[in-house]
Design a protein around this motif. Structure first.
Motif, PDB file in Angstrom:
ATOM      1  N   THR A  83      52.380 -76.779  27.565  1.00  0.00           N
ATOM      2  CA  THR A  83      52.780 -75.875  28.651  1.00  0.00           C
ATOM      3  C   THR A  83      52.306 -74.443  28.457  1.00  0.00           C
ATOM      4  O   THR A  83      52.146 -73.706  29.437  1.00  0.00           O
ATOM      5  CB  THR A  83      54.306 -75.891  28.833  1.00  0.00           C
ATOM      6  OG1 THR A  83      54.944 -75.566  27.576  1.00  0.00           O
ATOM      7  CG2 THR A  83      54.778 -77.268  29.275  1.00  0.00           C
ATOM      8  N   ILE A 126      53.198 -72.241  40.244  1.00  0.00           N
ATOM      9  CA  ILE A 126      54.569 -72.756  40.232  1.00  0.00           C
ATOM     10  C   ILE A 126      55.409 -72.025  39.189  1.00  0.00           C
ATOM     11  O   ILE A 126      56.555 -71.632  39.451  1.00  0.00           O
ATOM     12  CB  ILE A 126      54.565 -74.270  39.958  1.00  0.00           C
ATOM     13  CG1 ILE A 126      53.928 -75.013  41.144  1.00  0.00           C
ATOM     14  CG2 ILE A 126      55.977 -74.779  39.714  1.00  0.00           C
ATOM     15  CD1 ILE A 126      53.672 -76.480  40.873  1.00  0.00           C
ATOM     16  N   ILE A 127      54.851 -71.843  37.997  1.00  0.00           N
ATOM     17  CA  ILE A 127      55.590 -71.147  36.928  1.00  0.00           C
ATOM     18  C   ILE A 127      55.844 -69.700  37.312  1.00  0.00           C
ATOM     19  O   ILE A 127      56.927 -69.151  37.035  1.00  0.00           O
ATOM     20  CB  ILE A 127      54.812 -71.239  35.604  1.00  0.00           C
ATOM     21  CG1 ILE A 127      54.756 -72.691  35.125  1.00  0.00           C
ATOM     22  CG2 ILE A 127      55.468 -70.357  34.528  1.00  0.00           C
ATOM     23  CD1 ILE A 127      53.844 -72.926  33.934  1.00  0.00           C
ATOM     24  N   LEU A 144      58.476 -72.146  28.117  1.00  0.00           N
ATOM     25  CA  LEU A 144      57.247 -72.925  28.064  1.00  0.00           C
ATOM     26  C   LEU A 144      56.196 -72.344  27.122  1.00  0.00           C
ATOM     27  O   LEU A 144      55.207 -73.006  26.809  1.00  0.00           O
ATOM     28  CB  LEU A 144      56.642 -73.033  29.467  1.00  0.00           C
ATOM     29  CG  LEU A 144      57.523 -73.666  30.544  1.00  0.00           C
ATOM     30  CD1 LEU A 144      56.819 -73.606  31.891  1.00  0.00           C
ATOM     31  CD2 LEU A 144      57.883 -75.106  30.189  1.00  0.00           C
ATOM     32  N   SER A 170      58.878 -68.935  31.723  1.00  0.00           N
ATOM     33  CA  SER A 170      57.713 -68.744  30.857  1.00  0.00           C
ATOM     34  C   SER A 170      58.106 -68.724  29.387  1.00  0.00           C
ATOM     35  O   SER A 170      57.398 -69.264  28.534  1.00  0.00           O
ATOM     36  CB  SER A 170      56.980 -67.446  31.220  1.00  0.00           C
ATOM     37  OG  SER A 170      56.204 -67.604  32.386  1.00  0.00           O
ATOM     38  N   MET A 191      49.427 -73.363  30.572  1.00  0.00           N
ATOM     39  CA  MET A 191      49.595 -73.285  32.021  1.00  0.00           C
ATOM     40  C   MET A 191      50.308 -72.017  32.478  1.00  0.00           C
ATOM     41  O   MET A 191      50.588 -71.859  33.670  1.00  0.00           O
ATOM     42  CB  MET A 191      50.388 -74.504  32.511  1.00  0.00           C
ATOM     43  CG  MET A 191      49.791 -75.828  32.084  1.00  0.00           C
ATOM     44  SD  MET A 191      50.850 -77.227  32.519  1.00  0.00           S
ATOM     45  CE  MET A 191      49.957 -78.585  31.759  1.00  0.00           C
ATOM     46  N   TYR A 199      44.833 -78.465  38.631  1.00  0.00           N
ATOM     47  CA  TYR A 199      46.201 -78.699  38.161  1.00  0.00           C
ATOM     48  C   TYR A 199      46.740 -77.487  37.405  1.00  0.00           C
ATOM     49  O   TYR A 199      47.909 -77.101  37.562  1.00  0.00           O
ATOM     50  CB  TYR A 199      46.242 -79.933  37.252  1.00  0.00           C
ATOM     51  CG  TYR A 199      45.846 -81.219  37.934  1.00  0.00           C
ATOM     52  CD1 TYR A 199      46.314 -81.533  39.204  1.00  0.00           C
ATOM     53  CD2 TYR A 199      44.993 -82.122  37.303  1.00  0.00           C
ATOM     54  CE1 TYR A 199      45.943 -82.714  39.830  1.00  0.00           C
ATOM     55  CE2 TYR A 199      44.617 -83.303  37.922  1.00  0.00           C
ATOM     56  CZ  TYR A 199      45.090 -83.595  39.187  1.00  0.00           C
ATOM     57  OH  TYR A 199      44.722 -84.765  39.797  1.00  0.00           O
ATOM     58  N   ILE A 200      45.893 -76.896  36.572  1.00  0.00           N
ATOM     59  CA  ILE A 200      46.335 -75.750  35.781  1.00  0.00           C
ATOM     60  C   ILE A 200      46.617 -74.550  36.684  1.00  0.00           C
ATOM     61  O   ILE A 200      47.626 -73.852  36.520  1.00  0.00           O
ATOM     62  CB  ILE A 200      45.282 -75.402  34.712  1.00  0.00           C
ATOM     63  CG1 ILE A 200      45.238 -76.505  33.660  1.00  0.00           C
ATOM     64  CG2 ILE A 200      45.597 -74.055  34.060  1.00  0.00           C
ATOM     65  CD1 ILE A 200      44.185 -76.312  32.604  1.00  0.00           C
ATOM     66  N   TRP A 239      56.770 -79.886  23.894  1.00  0.00           N
ATOM     67  CA  TRP A 239      56.119 -79.646  25.182  1.00  0.00           C
ATOM     68  C   TRP A 239      55.384 -78.311  25.217  1.00  0.00           C
ATOM     69  O   TRP A 239      54.444 -78.135  25.968  1.00  0.00           O
ATOM     70  CB  TRP A 239      57.149 -79.702  26.317  1.00  0.00           C
ATOM     71  CG  TRP A 239      58.207 -78.638  26.241  1.00  0.00           C
ATOM     72  CD1 TRP A 239      58.103 -77.336  26.672  1.00  0.00           C
ATOM     73  CD2 TRP A 239      59.516 -78.774  25.682  1.00  0.00           C
ATOM     74  NE1 TRP A 239      59.273 -76.646  26.421  1.00  0.00           N
ATOM     75  CE2 TRP A 239      60.156 -77.506  25.818  1.00  0.00           C
ATOM     76  CE3 TRP A 239      60.218 -79.833  25.102  1.00  0.00           C
ATOM     77  CZ2 TRP A 239      61.459 -77.289  25.389  1.00  0.00           C
ATOM     78  CZ3 TRP A 239      61.517 -79.613  24.679  1.00  0.00           C
ATOM     79  CH2 TRP A 239      62.122 -78.352  24.814  1.00  0.00           C
ATOM     80  N   ALA A 255      47.461 -74.612  39.827  1.00  0.00           N
ATOM     81  CA  ALA A 255      48.689 -74.895  40.578  1.00  0.00           C
ATOM     82  C   ALA A 255      49.918 -74.690  39.693  1.00  0.00           C
ATOM     83  O   ALA A 255      50.944 -74.156  40.143  1.00  0.00           O
ATOM     84  CB  ALA A 255      48.645 -76.325  41.111  1.00  0.00           C
ATOM     85  N   SER A 256      49.809 -75.096  38.431  1.00  0.00           N
ATOM     86  CA  SER A 256      50.927 -74.912  37.489  1.00  0.00           C
ATOM     87  C   SER A 256      51.215 -73.438  37.270  1.00  0.00           C
ATOM     88  O   SER A 256      52.384 -73.027  37.174  1.00  0.00           O
ATOM     89  CB  SER A 256      50.604 -75.590  36.154  1.00  0.00           C
ATOM     90  OG  SER A 256      50.417 -76.974  36.317  1.00  0.00           O
TER      91      SER A 256
END
Length: 236
Positions: free
Chosen positions: A62, A29-30, A45, A42, A65, A22-23, A58, A25-26
């Protein structure tokens, strides 16, 4: 009961399967989002003490990631590397241990972030490779696609790099001790979380080495011989 098992007992039901997938993939995406926003995603986040205290909570999650490179070429290798290391470590160590390691590291980084206003998650990922190398020290990587090198030696390079980063921060002290400490604390946090989970293993191994050394020295002084099989069994 040592600290590692106290932590594990308290959080025994916490386990995120495929956490590093998940990390990773994040991160990808970022990174793509940054390409379209000129890096604004960035910034939105990233860890920012003042913004968090203003309600942007958040950022406490975030910042973990964020992509660790700004290069379109290296992001591919970076994402795959973190995915591979995370998946292999989770398979070997279990989802609970993997989750707890990352959670403890994240909490330490958040504490350093609130203490100094700065934190850096990259050192936590560096320490994650130390975990991988501890669990599978003889795994071979191909450095520069041609040079085989075992994980344990890459871990040594990794640890030396982190120590150099820590030492180099002392050069900032004459200008601003606070900034120097802010750069050093994330490195210490990364080593600390690794020490919490694996310090006992390393210390125990070191004690056993000294014990075996003294034992063989005493046998040699007393002219007592031991067969190779007996010595191998004693060292297990």
């Amino acid at each position: 009961m040592d600290l590692k098992y106290k932590i594990k007992r308290f959080f025994r039901n916490i386990a995120i399967e495929n956490l590093m997938t998940y990390i990773a993939a994040s991160m990808a995406i970022i990174f793509v989002g940054d390409l379209f926003t000129n890096g604004m995603l960035s910034q939105f986040l990233a860890f920012d003490r003042a913004a968090i205290l203003d309600g942007q909570v958040w950022r406490l999650i975030t910042f973990l990631m964020l992509p660790q490179t700004g290069s379109p070429i290296w992001i591919v290798f970076s994402v795959y590397f973190y995915y591979f290391i995370g998946k292999a470590t989770e398979n070997e160590w279990g989802s609970h241990n993997m989750t707890m390691y990352f959670l403890v590291g994240a909490v330490l980084l958040i504490i350093t972030g609130f203490a100094t206003g700065y934190t850096d998650v990259s050192y936590l990922y560096f320490s994650l490779f130390l975990v991988f190398a501890h669990l599978d020290p003889h795994h071979r990587f191909m450095m520069f696609m041609i040079i085989p090198i075992e994980a344990r030696w890459m871990a040594v390079i990794d640890a030396v790099f982190m120590l150099l980063e820590f030492v180099q921060a002392f050069a900032i002290y004459p200008i601003s001790p606070a900034v120097g400490i802010a750069y050093q604390l994330p490195v210490l946090a990364a080593f600390l979380v690794y020490g919490i989970f694996f310090g006992k293993d390393h210390f125990g191994g070191l004690v056993n080495r000294f014990r075996h050394r003294d034992f063989y020295r005493e046998m040699k002084q007393n002219k007592i011989k031991m067969s190779k099989n007996e010595r191998d069994n004693d060292e297990k």
